[in-house]
Design a protein around this motif. Structure first.
Motif, PDB file in Angstrom:
ATOM      1  N   ARG A  18       0.815  -1.220   0.000  1.00 14.53           N
ATOM      2  CA  ARG A  18       0.000   0.000   0.000  1.00 14.53           C
ATOM      3  C   ARG A  18       0.849   1.271   0.000  1.00 14.53           C
ATOM      4  NH1 ARG A  18      -3.992  -1.863   4.930  1.00 14.53           N
ATOM      5  NH2 ARG A  18      -4.494  -3.931   4.103  1.00 14.53           N
ATOM      6  N   VAL A  19       2.128   1.127   0.244  1.00 15.74           N
ATOM      7  CA  VAL A  19       3.012   2.295   0.293  1.00 15.74           C
ATOM      8  C   VAL A  19       3.163   2.876  -1.115  1.00 15.74           C
ATOM      9  CG1 VAL A  19       5.355   3.090   0.818  1.00 15.74           C
ATOM     10  CG2 VAL A  19       4.240   1.400   2.295  1.00 15.74           C
ATOM     11  N   LEU A  20       3.143   4.187  -1.198  1.00 11.95           N
ATOM     12  CA  LEU A  20       3.256   4.850  -2.491  1.00 11.95           C
ATOM     13  C   LEU A  20       4.544   4.448  -3.209  1.00 11.95           C
ATOM     14  CD1 LEU A  20       2.069   8.405  -1.386  1.00 11.95           C
ATOM     15  CD2 LEU A  20       0.786   6.739  -2.732  1.00 11.95           C
ATOM     16  N   GLY A  21       4.429   4.040  -4.458  1.00 11.06           N
ATOM     17  CA  GLY A  21       5.585   3.648  -5.252  1.00 11.06           C
ATOM     18  C   GLY A  21       5.840   2.157  -5.271  1.00 11.06           C
ATOM     19  N   ALA A  22       5.156   1.405  -4.396  1.00 15.15           N
ATOM     20  CA  ALA A  22       5.395  -0.040  -4.313  1.00 15.15           C
ATOM     21  C   ALA A  22       5.045  -0.752  -5.611  1.00 15.15           C
ATOM     22  CB  ALA A  22       4.586  -0.641  -3.159  1.00 15.15           C
ATOM     23  N   GLU A  23       4.132  -0.166  -6.370  1.00 19.65           N
ATOM     24  CA  GLU A  23       3.696  -0.803  -7.623  1.00 19.65           C
ATOM     25  C   GLU A  23       4.800  -0.863  -8.670  1.00 19.65           C
ATOM     26  OE1 GLU A  23       3.009   3.591  -7.959  1.00 19.65           O
ATOM     27  OE2 GLU A  23       2.643   2.046  -6.434  1.00 19.65           O
ATOM     28  N   MET A  24       5.899  -0.146  -8.436  1.00 20.56           N
ATOM     29  CA  MET A  24       7.008  -0.132  -9.396  1.00 20.56           C
ATOM     30  C   MET A  24       7.905  -1.368  -9.295  1.00 20.56           C
ATOM     31  SD  MET A  24       6.711   2.452 -11.279  1.00 20.56           S
ATOM     32  CE  MET A  24       5.730   3.951 -11.350  1.00 20.56           C
ATOM     33  N   PHE A  25       7.678  -2.206  -8.287  1.00 20.19           N
ATOM     34  CA  PHE A  25       8.532  -3.377  -8.067  1.00 20.19           C
ATOM     35  C   PHE A  25       7.756  -4.659  -8.339  1.00 20.19           C
ATOM     36  CE2 PHE A  25       9.943   0.035  -5.309  1.00 20.19           C
ATOM     37  CZ  PHE A  25      11.314   0.046  -5.479  1.00 20.19           C
ATOM     38  N   ASP A  26       8.453  -5.645  -8.911  1.00 28.03           N
ATOM     39  CA  ASP A  26       7.800  -6.943  -9.056  1.00 28.03           C
ATOM     40  C   ASP A  26       7.779  -7.637  -7.690  1.00 28.03           C
ATOM     41  OD1 ASP A  26      10.206  -8.444  -8.591  1.00 28.03           O
ATOM     42  OD2 ASP A  26      10.745  -8.250 -10.699  1.00 28.03           O
ATOM     43  N   ASP A  27       7.049  -8.738  -7.590  1.00 24.73           N
ATOM     44  CA  ASP A  27       6.816  -9.367  -6.290  1.00 24.73           C
ATOM     45  C   ASP A  27       8.101  -9.788  -5.592  1.00 24.73           C
ATOM     46  OD1 ASP A  27       4.137  -8.975  -6.598  1.00 24.73           O
ATOM     47  OD2 ASP A  27       3.686 -11.039  -7.209  1.00 24.73           O
ATOM     48  N   VAL A  31      15.058   4.152  -1.623  1.00 23.36           N
ATOM     49  CA  VAL A  31      13.844   3.547  -2.169  1.00 23.36           C
ATOM     50  C   VAL A  31      13.187   4.498  -3.161  1.00 23.36           C
ATOM     51  CG1 VAL A  31      11.546   2.661  -1.630  1.00 23.36           C
ATOM     52  CG2 VAL A  31      13.474   2.109  -0.129  1.00 23.36           C
ATOM     53  N   GLU A  32      13.122   5.780  -2.817  1.00 19.86           N
ATOM     54  CA  GLU A  32      12.526   6.762  -3.731  1.00 19.86           C
ATOM     55  C   GLU A  32      13.312   6.868  -5.030  1.00 19.86           C
ATOM     56  OE1 GLU A  32      12.551  10.083  -1.127  1.00 19.86           O
ATOM     57  OE2 GLU A  32      10.608   9.595  -0.206  1.00 19.86           O
ATOM     58  N   PHE A  33      14.638   6.718  -4.926  1.00 20.13           N
ATOM     59  CA  PHE A  33      15.475   6.714  -6.132  1.00 20.13           C
ATOM     60  C   PHE A  33      15.117   5.529  -7.025  1.00 20.13           C
ATOM     61  CE2 PHE A  33      19.235   4.662  -8.042  1.00 20.13           C
ATOM     62  CZ  PHE A  33      19.562   5.607  -9.017  1.00 20.13           C
ATOM     63  N   LEU A  34      14.941   4.358  -6.424  1.00 18.95           N
ATOM     64  CA  LEU A  34      14.569   3.168  -7.191  1.00 18.95           C
ATOM     65  C   LEU A  34      13.203   3.344  -7.839  1.00 18.95           C
ATOM     66  CD1 LEU A  34      15.691   0.287  -4.775  1.00 18.95           C
ATOM     67  CD2 LEU A  34      16.858   1.095  -6.832  1.00 18.95           C
ATOM     68  N   VAL A  35      12.262   3.928  -7.082  1.00 15.43           N
ATOM     69  CA  VAL A  35      10.925   4.160  -7.636  1.00 15.43           C
ATOM     70  C   VAL A  35      11.000   5.100  -8.839  1.00 15.43           C
ATOM     71  CG1 VAL A  35       8.678   5.234  -7.193  1.00 15.43           C
ATOM     72  CG2 VAL A  35       9.708   3.721  -5.472  1.00 15.43           C
ATOM     73  N   GLU A  36      11.745   6.194  -8.675  1.00 17.34           N
ATOM     74  CA  GLU A  36      11.862   7.171  -9.773  1.00 17.34           C
ATOM     75  C   GLU A  36      12.548   6.560 -10.982  1.00 17.34           C
ATOM     76  OE1 GLU A  36      13.634  11.661 -10.644  1.00 17.34           O
ATOM     77  OE2 GLU A  36      13.834  10.746  -8.659  1.00 17.34           O
ATOM     78  N   ARG A  37      13.578   5.777 -10.746  1.00 20.74           N
ATOM     79  CA  ARG A  37      14.307   5.145 -11.840  1.00 20.74           C
ATOM     80  C   ARG A  37      13.400   4.222 -12.618  1.00 20.74           C
ATOM     81  NH1 ARG A  37      20.031   1.866 -11.185  1.00 20.74           N
ATOM     82  NH2 ARG A  37      20.314   1.359 -13.385  1.00 20.74           N
ATOM     83  N   ARG A  38      12.559   3.474 -11.919  1.00 22.53           N
ATOM     84  CA  ARG A  38      11.645   2.566 -12.611  1.00 22.53           C
ATOM     85  C   ARG A  38      10.547   3.323 -13.347  1.00 22.53           C
ATOM     86  NH1 ARG A  38      14.397  -0.037  -9.346  1.00 22.53           N
ATOM     87  NH2 ARG A  38      14.574  -2.295  -9.190  1.00 22.53           N
ATOM     88  N   SER A  39      10.089   4.410 -12.775  1.00 19.07           N
ATOM     89  CA  SER A  39       9.019   5.166 -13.425  1.00 19.07           C
ATOM     90  C   SER A  39       9.489   5.836 -14.707  1.00 19.07           C
ATOM     91  CB  SER A  39       8.454   6.215 -12.464  1.00 19.07           C
ATOM     92  OG  SER A  39       9.444   7.198 -12.160  1.00 19.07           O
ATOM     93  N   THR A  40      10.741   6.274 -14.727  1.00 21.06           N
ATOM     94  CA  THR A  40      11.265   6.928 -15.938  1.00 21.06           C
ATOM     95  C   THR A  40      11.663   5.931 -17.011  1.00 21.06           C
ATOM     96  OG1 THR A  40      13.478   7.005 -14.934  1.00 21.06           O
ATOM     97  CG2 THR A  40      12.078   8.953 -14.672  1.00 21.06           C
ATOM     98  N   SER A  41      11.943   4.679 -16.590  1.00 20.97           N
ATOM     99  CA  SER A  41      12.363   3.673 -17.574  1.00 20.97           C
ATOM    100  C   SER A  41      11.191   2.846 -18.078  1.00 20.97           C
ATOM    101  CB  SER A  41      13.419   2.741 -16.962  1.00 20.97           C
ATOM    102  OG  SER A  41      12.888   2.026 -15.861  1.00 20.97           O
ATOM    103  N   SER A  42      10.006   3.049 -17.471  1.00 22.12           N
ATOM    104  CA  SER A  42       8.839   2.282 -17.910  1.00 22.12           C
ATOM    105  C   SER A  42       8.401   2.749 -19.292  1.00 22.12           C
ATOM    106  CB  SER A  42       7.680   2.476 -16.918  1.00 22.12           C
ATOM    107  OG  SER A  42       8.034   1.965 -15.649  1.00 22.12           O
ATOM    108  N   PRO A  43       7.990   1.815 -20.157  1.00 22.43           N
ATOM    109  CA  PRO A  43       7.564   2.184 -21.516  1.00 22.43           C
ATOM    110  C   PRO A  43       6.279   3.006 -21.471  1.00 22.43           C
ATOM    111  CG  PRO A  43       7.142  -0.147 -21.090  1.00 22.43           C
ATOM    112  CD  PRO A  43       7.924   0.369 -19.921  1.00 22.43           C
TER     113      PRO A  43
END
Length: 202
Positions: A140-149, A190-202
């Protein structure tokens, strides 16, 4: 008006609750090694005979106490994450729960399980269920959706392990400034990882 008589099941649940609560309090106060059945019975007000009507051994009681501590830990986190938290808020909450007095029971049992194969084996299921539940709620934490299980479970478990170590170490060498900065750094990472995934997502 007379008070309704409690059923046998209600009396049984009350007695078990008293024994488990006394076990948690005794371990937290005196440690696992000193949590004798005598001390637990004295604290709970339940006789040895009453204890053995519900638990076959001291170890059965310890496992029940571990399950109750896990349930309390999870319930507390569940209550606090009813709405989405920021990463920093979630990490603060995780550390707060690790420092809770009833969580000391986990540390005591983990140390005891290191040299007690039977206790170690019996605590495995409780530990796994507890960690799995924490990962589900942490989604439920904001940004968690950017990671696989798998990656997300590893990240949550890594934070858990960090606070396990910090909680024990701070008893001998507390450093509040470093502890606060550690939380900030973990959140920034963690926020860095979230941002990195959001910018690299198609």
């Amino acid at each position: 008006m007379s008070t309704p008589r409690r059923t046998q099941q209600e009396r049984r649940e009350t007695t078990i609750g008293l024994l488990v609560e006394a076990t948690i309090a005794t371990i937290a106060e005196s440690g696992y090694a000193k949590a004798s059945l005598g001390a637990i019975c004295e604290r709970s007000g339940v006789s040895r005979g009453g204890l053995f009507r519900h638990f076959d051994s001291r170890q059965d009681l310890m496992v029940a106490a571990a399950a109750e501590v896990a349930a309390r830990h999870f319930a507390s986190v569940e209550e606090r994450i009813k709405e989405s938290l920021t990463v920093l808020e979630a990490i603060h909450l995780l550390r707060e729960r690790h420092r809770a007095i009833d969580n000391v029971v986990w540390f005591e049992l983990m140390v005891a399980a290191r040299t007690d194969p039977e206790l170690r084996e019996r605590l495995k299921d409780t530990t796994k269920r507890f960690l799995d539940q924490i990962v589900v709620v942490a989604r439920r934490v904001l940004g968690a959706e950017m990671f696989d299980d798998d990656e997300f479970a590893l990240l949550v478990n890594t934070l858990e392990h960090t606070f396990d170590g910090e909680t024990i170490r701070r008893e001998l060498a507390p450093d509040p400034a470093a502890e606060d900065r550690r939380v900030e750094l973990m959140a920034e990472f963690v926020e860095f990882l979230v941002e990195r995934r959001s910018t690299s997502s198609p």
